[in-house]
Design a protein around this motif. Structure first.
Motif, PDB file in Angstrom:
ATOM      1  N   PRO A 152       0.816  -1.228   0.000  1.00  0.00           N
ATOM      2  CA  PRO A 152       0.000   0.000   0.000  1.00  0.00           C
ATOM      3  C   PRO A 152       0.845   1.272   0.000  1.00  0.00           C
ATOM      4  CG  PRO A 152      -0.896  -1.588   1.530  1.00  0.00           C
ATOM      5  CD  PRO A 152       0.413  -2.158   1.073  1.00  0.00           C
ATOM      6  N   GLU A 153       2.064   1.192   0.515  1.00  0.00           N
ATOM      7  CA  GLU A 153       2.907   2.390   0.522  1.00  0.00           C
ATOM      8  C   GLU A 153       3.586   2.625  -0.820  1.00  0.00           C
ATOM      9  OE1 GLU A 153       5.809   2.259   3.703  1.00  0.00           O
ATOM     10  OE2 GLU A 153       4.204   1.659   5.091  1.00  0.00           O
ATOM     11  N   LYS A 154       3.995   1.542  -1.450  1.00  0.00           N
ATOM     12  CA  LYS A 154       4.864   1.688  -2.624  1.00  0.00           C
ATOM     13  C   LYS A 154       4.183   1.410  -3.966  1.00  0.00           C
ATOM     14  CE  LYS A 154       9.334   0.762  -0.585  1.00  0.00           C
ATOM     15  NZ  LYS A 154      10.528  -0.056  -0.685  1.00  0.00           N
ATOM     16  N   TYR A 155       2.862   1.257  -3.963  1.00  0.00           N
ATOM     17  CA  TYR A 155       2.274   0.773  -5.224  1.00  0.00           C
ATOM     18  C   TYR A 155       2.368   1.772  -6.360  1.00  0.00           C
ATOM     19  CZ  TYR A 155      -2.078   3.415  -4.513  1.00  0.00           C
ATOM     20  OH  TYR A 155      -2.992   4.418  -4.365  1.00  0.00           O
ATOM     21  N   LEU A 184      -3.091  -4.020   5.833  1.00  0.00           N
ATOM     22  CA  LEU A 184      -2.954  -2.662   6.366  1.00  0.00           C
ATOM     23  C   LEU A 184      -4.079  -1.749   5.881  1.00  0.00           C
ATOM     24  CD1 LEU A 184       0.901  -2.125   5.903  1.00  0.00           C
ATOM     25  CD2 LEU A 184      -0.317  -2.952   7.930  1.00  0.00           C
ATOM     26  N   LEU A 185      -4.879  -2.248   4.915  1.00  0.00           N
ATOM     27  CA  LEU A 185      -5.973  -1.434   4.349  1.00  0.00           C
ATOM     28  C   LEU A 185      -7.316  -2.073   4.686  1.00  0.00           C
ATOM     29  CD1 LEU A 185      -4.555  -1.073   0.723  1.00  0.00           C
ATOM     30  CD2 LEU A 185      -4.505   0.709   2.480  1.00  0.00           C
ATOM     31  N   SER A 186      -8.369  -1.232   4.660  1.00  0.00           N
ATOM     32  CA  SER A 186      -9.706  -1.804   4.764  1.00  0.00           C
ATOM     33  C   SER A 186     -10.003  -2.494   3.435  1.00  0.00           C
ATOM     34  CB  SER A 186     -10.725  -0.686   4.999  1.00  0.00           C
ATOM     35  OG  SER A 186     -10.772   0.140   3.850  1.00  0.00           O
ATOM     36  N   PRO A 187     -10.913  -3.476   3.406  1.00  0.00           N
ATOM     37  CA  PRO A 187     -11.216  -4.142   2.132  1.00  0.00           C
ATOM     38  C   PRO A 187     -11.582  -3.145   1.029  1.00  0.00           C
ATOM     39  CG  PRO A 187     -12.292  -5.279   3.949  1.00  0.00           C
ATOM     40  CD  PRO A 187     -11.663  -4.059   4.541  1.00  0.00           C
ATOM     41  N   ALA A 188     -12.332  -2.091   1.372  1.00  0.00           N
ATOM     42  CA  ALA A 188     -12.738  -1.095   0.370  1.00  0.00           C
ATOM     43  C   ALA A 188     -11.504  -0.376  -0.176  1.00  0.00           C
ATOM     44  CB  ALA A 188     -13.709  -0.091   0.980  1.00  0.00           C
ATOM     45  N   ASP A 189     -10.613   0.024   0.753  1.00  0.00           N
ATOM     46  CA  ASP A 189      -9.394   0.715   0.306  1.00  0.00           C
ATOM     47  C   ASP A 189      -8.519  -0.203  -0.537  1.00  0.00           C
ATOM     48  OD1 ASP A 189     -10.107   3.054   1.405  1.00  0.00           O
ATOM     49  OD2 ASP A 189      -8.814   2.899   3.199  1.00  0.00           O
ATOM     50  N   ALA A 190      -8.474  -1.488  -0.126  1.00  0.00           N
ATOM     51  CA  ALA A 190      -7.650  -2.443  -0.872  1.00  0.00           C
ATOM     52  C   ALA A 190      -8.130  -2.541  -2.318  1.00  0.00           C
ATOM     53  CB  ALA A 190      -7.674  -3.811  -0.198  1.00  0.00           C
ATOM     54  N   SER A 191      -9.474  -2.601  -2.519  1.00  0.00           N
ATOM     55  CA  SER A 191      -9.920  -2.722  -3.913  1.00  0.00           C
ATOM     56  C   SER A 191      -9.739  -1.385  -4.655  1.00  0.00           C
ATOM     57  CB  SER A 191     -11.351  -3.248  -4.029  1.00  0.00           C
ATOM     58  OG  SER A 191     -12.185  -2.601  -3.137  1.00  0.00           O
ATOM     59  N   ARG A 192      -9.819  -0.250  -3.925  1.00  0.00           N
ATOM     60  CA  ARG A 192      -9.580   1.036  -4.587  1.00  0.00           C
ATOM     61  C   ARG A 192      -8.108   1.134  -5.039  1.00  0.00           C
ATOM     62  NH1 ARG A 192      -7.507   5.421  -3.177  1.00  0.00           N
ATOM     63  NH2 ARG A 192      -7.442   4.919  -0.960  1.00  0.00           N
ATOM     64  N   VAL A 193      -7.198   0.716  -4.154  1.00  0.00           N
ATOM     65  CA  VAL A 193      -5.764   0.744  -4.492  1.00  0.00           C
ATOM     66  C   VAL A 193      -5.484  -0.182  -5.686  1.00  0.00           C
ATOM     67  CG1 VAL A 193      -3.478   0.034  -3.682  1.00  0.00           C
ATOM     68  CG2 VAL A 193      -4.925   1.465  -2.226  1.00  0.00           C
ATOM     69  N   ALA A 194      -6.131  -1.374  -5.644  1.00  0.00           N
ATOM     70  CA  ALA A 194      -5.929  -2.311  -6.757  1.00  0.00           C
ATOM     71  C   ALA A 194      -6.413  -1.683  -8.066  1.00  0.00           C
ATOM     72  CB  ALA A 194      -6.669  -3.612  -6.479  1.00  0.00           C
ATOM     73  N   GLU A 195      -7.544  -0.957  -7.980  1.00  0.00           N
ATOM     74  CA  GLU A 195      -8.078  -0.308  -9.180  1.00  0.00           C
ATOM     75  C   GLU A 195      -7.131   0.786  -9.682  1.00  0.00           C
ATOM     76  OE1 GLU A 195      -9.931  -0.338 -12.235  1.00  0.00           O
ATOM     77  OE2 GLU A 195     -10.513  -1.841 -10.735  1.00  0.00           O
ATOM     78  N   ASP A 196      -6.618   1.595  -8.721  1.00  0.00           N
ATOM     79  CA  ASP A 196      -5.631   2.634  -9.093  1.00  0.00           C
ATOM     80  C   ASP A 196      -4.431   2.009  -9.803  1.00  0.00           C
ATOM     81  OD1 ASP A 196      -7.167   4.502  -7.936  1.00  0.00           O
ATOM     82  OD2 ASP A 196      -5.810   4.964  -6.243  1.00  0.00           O
ATOM     83  N   GLU A 210      -3.355  -8.797 -14.382  1.00  0.00           N
ATOM     84  CA  GLU A 210      -4.178  -9.149 -13.218  1.00  0.00           C
ATOM     85  C   GLU A 210      -3.529  -8.614 -11.940  1.00  0.00           C
ATOM     86  OE1 GLU A 210      -4.987 -13.321 -13.125  1.00  0.00           O
ATOM     87  OE2 GLU A 210      -5.982 -13.197 -11.156  1.00  0.00           O
ATOM     88  N   VAL A 211      -4.362  -8.038 -11.043  1.00  0.00           N
ATOM     89  CA  VAL A 211      -3.840  -7.552  -9.765  1.00  0.00           C
ATOM     90  C   VAL A 211      -4.533  -8.339  -8.650  1.00  0.00           C
ATOM     91  CG1 VAL A 211      -3.620  -5.544  -8.249  1.00  0.00           C
ATOM     92  CG2 VAL A 211      -3.502  -5.238 -10.735  1.00  0.00           C
ATOM     93  N   VAL A 212      -3.742  -8.959  -7.755  1.00  0.00           N
ATOM     94  CA  VAL A 212      -4.354  -9.663  -6.621  1.00  0.00           C
ATOM     95  C   VAL A 212      -3.828  -9.084  -5.306  1.00  0.00           C
ATOM     96  CG1 VAL A 212      -4.756 -11.870  -7.783  1.00  0.00           C
ATOM     97  CG2 VAL A 212      -2.577 -11.465  -6.630  1.00  0.00           C
ATOM     98  N   ALA A 213      -4.678  -9.071  -4.292  1.00  0.00           N
ATOM     99  CA  ALA A 213      -4.269  -8.581  -2.972  1.00  0.00           C
ATOM    100  C   ALA A 213      -3.882  -9.776  -2.099  1.00  0.00           C
ATOM    101  CB  ALA A 213      -5.408  -7.801  -2.333  1.00  0.00           C
ATOM    102  N   THR A 214      -2.793  -9.636  -1.324  1.00  0.00           N
ATOM    103  CA  THR A 214      -2.354 -10.735  -0.444  1.00  0.00           C
ATOM    104  C   THR A 214      -1.978 -10.196   0.938  1.00  0.00           C
ATOM    105  OG1 THR A 214      -0.093 -10.473  -1.228  1.00  0.00           O
ATOM    106  CG2 THR A 214      -1.419 -12.168  -2.316  1.00  0.00           C
ATOM    107  N   ARG A 215      -1.903 -11.131   1.857  1.00  0.00           N
ATOM    108  CA  ARG A 215      -1.435 -10.829   3.215  1.00  0.00           C
ATOM    109  C   ARG A 215      -0.444 -11.943   3.561  1.00  0.00           C
ATOM    110  NH1 ARG A 215      -6.513 -11.364   2.689  1.00  0.00           N
ATOM    111  NH2 ARG A 215      -6.524 -13.247   3.987  1.00  0.00           N
ATOM    112  N   ALA A 216       0.762 -11.787   3.048  1.00  0.00           N
ATOM    113  CA  ALA A 216       1.745 -12.872   3.134  1.00  0.00           C
ATOM    114  C   ALA A 216       2.056 -13.258   4.575  1.00  0.00           C
ATOM    115  CB  ALA A 216       3.026 -12.468   2.412  1.00  0.00           C
ATOM    116  N   LYS A 217       1.979 -12.290   5.445  1.00  0.00           N
ATOM    117  CA  LYS A 217       2.331 -12.552   6.842  1.00  0.00           C
ATOM    118  C   LYS A 217       1.437 -13.623   7.452  1.00  0.00           C
ATOM    119  CE  LYS A 217       4.075  -9.837  10.644  1.00  0.00           C
ATOM    120  NZ  LYS A 217       4.066  -8.511  11.264  1.00  0.00           N
TER     121      LYS A 217
END
Ligand SMILES: Nc1nc2c(ncn2[C@@H]2O[C@H](COP(=O)(O)OP(=O)(O)OP(=O)(O)O)[C@@H](O)[C@H]2O)c(=O)[nH]1
Ligand SMILES: [Mg+2]
Length: 530
Positions: A152-155, A184-196, A210-217
């Motif tokens: 989310p910081e470096k995208y 680190l993001l809310s689900p809504a923010d995560a999909s907004r960032v993915a869209e950006d 394709e863009v996918v969101a993950t939580r590797a930790k």
């Protein structure tokens, strides 16, 4: 199109680019790299995790592996060399390939899942350690697939977009963007960032990735989207071949862009009508130095000279001998010698001017990488020199085949002139004898208006008139024959010079255009690469 044909197409494009004087080093490097890649077995393909420091590449690899294969930590940067996670069944097969790619550490796993895939954890691309970035740059052209990792910081990081996605994404078929640390993001923010991110990728020219969101930790549970993509049934061989094909296609496109060949359209550098005009001017200029009109006069002179020798009787033979002695023939009646001396009659500098102008006028619209090659073609001295050689070759061939025309009529007239001269001498002697010998025999001929005229006088006058008429006939006939010949050689030389100017002077420009046409063809063909 087969992959071999696709690479042959790249070879042809490189050859054409070299002929144009373009810098083909990068294309050659690409060709060598992809050929080398095809030399390794491809029952498994290599996927690299690429991204900035701390985005969680090592953590992602550990989550994929379900084990600690590459140390991850809060320390920045952590990973300093490429770590490969490979199925043990492929360990031996992949060893050489991984060494060639630049992997320093290999961790094998015994699992059946992802058995045709080697995953590389790489150092950071935005490192304060220069070697990290250099390692990634050297390794990226050799891997088959890439997962671009952002957080989310470096995208929107400009190193990632400007230097990597823009350059490499168009050259890779199998790729995905992973937005890690999405916890680190809310689900809504995560999909907004993915869209950006998707929007930015399109602006990068990377297309729809394709863009996918993950939580590797969170381990395996945090990377479902990525896992699904990794397991989606792609054949390793296809991944490798399409990666190679895309690289080859992009390399051809880059060369074509340097040559100003765009979109498969035929756009010659020099417009045909302007080229035609310049060519006509050059030919006209060269022919003016050669001086075709004077050449034709020489040809007529030479024909008359030959006619005099054959058909002017004893007096003609005398004048011909005198002319030859004083060299008049050489200067006014020797078309071959006249042609051979063409260079002393003037300079060709003005003649090449239209061609220089054409090239100079074309240069600004020529793509910068091409200019050097095109400018070299138009160095004024070399152009003038080439034109001189061209004209020389045209003339030498023609001059050697000059044959002054002759006619049997001249021989007949010549014989008649001997006869006339004999009558002339005879009647002169007769006339003279009238004054010396008192009772020399003499008759008279009745001439209208004059009455009776002594026969020798009438004979003398008749011979003079006949001799004059024969000389006139000879001159007219020789003039007619000479002019016909002169026109013929004039036209032949004009045609020859014109043809050679086209063939030889414009040959480098034509080769130049042919190389651009070859690139044009290669760029269209590249679209059919597998
Ligand atoms: N909150 C959160 N933190 C994570 C996640 N993934 C990784 N981290 C943490 O981010 C830090 C960096 O992780 P690494 O995996 O070492 O990052 P890296 O991309 O390998 O970094 P370099 O090796 O320096 O390039 C670690 O402290 C991880 O625990 C995640 O999904 N969420
Ligand atoms: Mg790491």
């Amino acid at each position: 199109m087969s992959i071999d044909r696709c690479l042959a197409n790249l070879d042809e494009a490189i050859e054409a680019a070299n002929a144009l004087g373009l810098d083909s080093r990068s294309a050659v490097a690409t060709r060598d790299t992809v050929r080398a890649r095809l030399g390794f077995p491809s029952s498994a393909y290599i996927l690299a995790l690429v991204g900035g420091t701390g985005v969680g590449k090592s953590t992602l690899l550990n989550a994929i592996a379900g084990a600690d294969v590459s140390p991850a930590s809060a320390r920045r940067p952590t990973t300093s060399g490429a770590v490969a996670w490979v199925p043990s069944s492929r360990g031996r097969e992949l060893a050489d390939l991984l060494r060639w790619v630049g992997v320093s550490k290999t961790r094998e796993h015994a699992g059946d899942a992802l058995a045709d895939l080697a995953v590389l954890d790489l150092p950071d691309v935005d490192s304060i350690v220069l070697e990290h970035r250099q390692l990634v740059d050297a390794l990226l052209p050799r891997v088959d697939a890439v997962a671009w990792i952002v957080d989310p910081e470096k995208y929107m990081d400009h190193v990632m977009h400007g230097s990597y996605l823009k350059e490499f994404a168009p050259r890779i078929r199998r790729q995905i963007v992973v937005l890690n640390r999405s916890d680190l993001l809310s689900p809504a923010d995560a999909s907004r960032v993915a869209e950006d991110m998707r929007g930015q990728l399109r602006r990068d020219g990377a297309g729809d990735i394709e863009v996918v969101a993950t939580r590797a930790k969170e381990g395996a549970g945090g990377i479902e989207g990525l896992r699904t993509w990794l397991e989606s049934g792609v054949e390793a061989k296809r991944v490798v071949v399409s990666r190679v094909a895309v690289e080859a296609r992009e390399a051809v496109r880059d060369l074509a862009a340097d040559a100003g060949v765009v979109g498969g359209t035929k756009n010659p550098l020099v417009e045909p009508t302007r080229r035609e005009r310049a060519l006509s001017s050059v030919t006209r200029g060269a022919l003016a130095v050669v001086d075709i009109a004077a050449l034709e006069r020489q040809a007529v002179g030479a024909t008359r000279f030959a006619a005099r020798r054959h058909g002017a009787g004893p007096l003609g033979a005398l004048t011909s001998a005198i002319y030859r002695l004083i060299g008049r023939k050489r200067t006014s009646a020797d078309p071959a010698a006249f042609l051979n001396r063409w260079q002393v009659r003037g300079s060709l500098a003005p003649a090449v001017e239209p061609l220089l102008e054409l090239i100079t006028a074309t240069l600004p619209s020529v793509p910068a990488p091409l200019r050097r090659g095109l400018a070299a073609l138009s160095a004024p001295t070399s152009l003038e020199h080439r034109l001189a050689e061209t004209v020389d070759r045209s003339l030498a061939g023609e001059a050697a085949s000059f044959r002054v025309p002759t006619s049997v009529l001249w021989t007949v007239i010549g014989a008649a002139q001997y006869l006339v001269t004999a009558v002339l001498v005879f009647s002169a002697l007769w006339f003279g004898s009238l004054f010396v010998i008192h009772d020399a025999p003499v008759g008279s001929i009745s001439v209208p208006y004059l009455g009776p005229v002594p026969t020798p006088v009438a004979l003398l006058a008749a011979a003079l008139v006949l001799g004059y008429l024969l000389a006139k006939l000879l001159q007219l006939h020789a003039g007619w024959l000479g002019r016909r010949w002169a026109k013929r050689i004039g036209a032949r030389i004009t045609g020859e010079v014109r043809q050679r100017v086209v063939d030889e002077l414009l040959a480098p420009l034509d080769r130049f255009e042919a190389s651009r046409a070859a690139l044009n063809k290669a760029v269209s063909a590249a679209d059919d690469c597998p």
